[in-house]
Design an enzyme around this catalytic site. Structure first.
Site, short mmCIF file in Angstrom:
data_model
loop_
_atom_site.label_atom_id
_atom_site.label_comp_id
_atom_site.label_asym_id
_atom_site.label_seq_id
_atom_site.Cartn_x
_atom_site.Cartn_y
_atom_site.Cartn_z
N SER A 33 -32.41 -136.18 -4.43
CA SER A 33 -33.82 -136.55 -4.34
C SER A 33 -34.74 -135.46 -4.87
O SER A 33 -35.95 -135.63 -4.85
CB SER A 33 -34.18 -136.86 -2.88
OG SER A 33 -33.81 -135.79 -2.03
N GLU A 44 -35.23 -144.50 -8.77
CA GLU A 44 -35.70 -143.60 -9.82
C GLU A 44 -34.53 -143.25 -10.73
O GLU A 44 -33.47 -142.83 -10.25
CB GLU A 44 -36.25 -142.30 -9.22
CG GLU A 44 -37.62 -142.43 -8.61
CD GLU A 44 -38.14 -141.10 -8.07
OE1 GLU A 44 -39.32 -140.81 -8.28
OE2 GLU A 44 -37.35 -140.37 -7.44
N ASN A 51 -40.74 -138.19 -4.20
CA ASN A 51 -40.73 -137.07 -3.26
C ASN A 51 -41.69 -135.96 -3.65
O ASN A 51 -42.13 -135.19 -2.78
CB ASN A 51 -39.31 -136.53 -3.09
CG ASN A 51 -38.48 -137.44 -2.22
OD1 ASN A 51 -38.99 -138.06 -1.29
ND2 ASN A 51 -37.19 -137.55 -2.52
#
Length: 298
Positions: free
Chosen positions: A126, A159, A197
């Site tokens: 992430s 993503e 994020n």
């Protein structure tokens, strides 16, 4: 699904890590019609992950999202894979281990020699640089970031992040694969924490600062953002759901990667992680989950 350059067909997917993210990825891949091999260094975690998948699919049947026939078919396509050599013949590996670059590199070091040459390798990181992770493998041109959102069976977004060496054929194969899962793709450049994020975690970190500075209590902060900003979940409750260790890791990547003081992790977040209060998975974080209802810890 075929990679136009190499002829690779994605039929079998290996998932490394049977935790919350890994079992969710295995879940959606199996429902998408792919054969899945679920690996973890801890065999008990594999069994726990399979049980979680079974329970989550049962809830999907109850809510009418899938049929019982689809559930049974998906479950039949998932198998436990206790050793890395068991992934030797898969077409795509999705690594979903802990958000720690050293751990990921060690996994790739052991994994790459057993993979077939044409296999694609991806990471569910992430926040960590795809280019840097790819460079630690024997196939940087066939390496890509496929970042699923948590909880994977519910969240629609993925993503896609290519490293500097990622070939077009790899990107297109990954795009087609995600399309077959029924997810929506957002393409991100390879910058620390990517898009979601990069925006979300500083907000959570700021909420922790608001708590740290005594501006508001846990309950007040979460209520303010739920009712004042129409967020479905308060930022501190969300942090507990994500895992405070993961939140801290992402903030450290942002702070170190972008060299900007605005990304400095809140000392209170560091303290909670040092105490082992990691959120829901540890039964304590900004809330205490050991009773019938969560109770704020500050």
């Amino acid at each position: 699904m075929t990679d136009g350059t190499t002829g690779t067909k994605i039929r079998t997917v290996g998932v490394i890590g049977a935790g919350q993210m890994g079992n969710g990825i295995a879940h959606v891949c199996a429902l998408g019609g792919f054969d899945v091999r679920l690996h973890d260094v801890n065999v008990d975690r594999i069994e726990s992950g399979l049980a979680t998948i079974n329970g989550n699919m049962a809830r999907q049947v109850s809510s009418g999202r899938i049929t019982e026939e689809e559930r049974q078919g998906a479950l039949s396509r998932i198998s436990a894979c206790p050793t890395l050599p068991g992934l030797g013949e898969v077409d795509l590996v999705i690594e979903s281990a802990v958000e720690n670059e050293t751990v990921k590199r060690e996994i790739y070091k052991a994994l790459c020699p057993v993979l077939k040459p044409e296999a694609l390798l991806s990471t569910n990181t992430s926040s960590i640089s795809i280019t840097r992770l790819a460079a630690s493998t024997d196939r940087p041109e066939r390496f890509i970031g496929i970042h699923f959102m948590n909880p994977v069976p519910v969240m629609e977004l993925v993503e896609l992040v290519r490293g500097i060496a990622t070939e077009d054929a790899t990107f297109e194969t990954a795009r087609n694969f995600v399309d077959e899962l029924g997810k929506t793709i957002a393409v991100s450049e390879d910058f620390p924490a990517f898009m979601v994020n990069r925006i979300l975690l500083p907000m959570i970190n700021e909420a922790v600062y608001v708590l740290y500075e005594g501006v508001g209590s846990v309950e007040a902060i979460d209520t303010a953002m739920r009712l004042g900003a129409r967020h479905p979940m308060g930022p501190l409750e969300l942090a507990d759901f994500i895992g405070l260790d993961t939140c801290l890791s992402i903030m450290q990547v942002l702070y170190e990667g972008l060299a900007d003081s605005k990304y400095r992790p809140c000392p209170l977040l560091v303290k909670y992680v040092e105490a082992g209060w990691l959120g829901r998975k540890a039964q304590r974080g900004f809330y205490d989950y050991r009773g019938e209802t969560p109770v704020p810890t500050r």
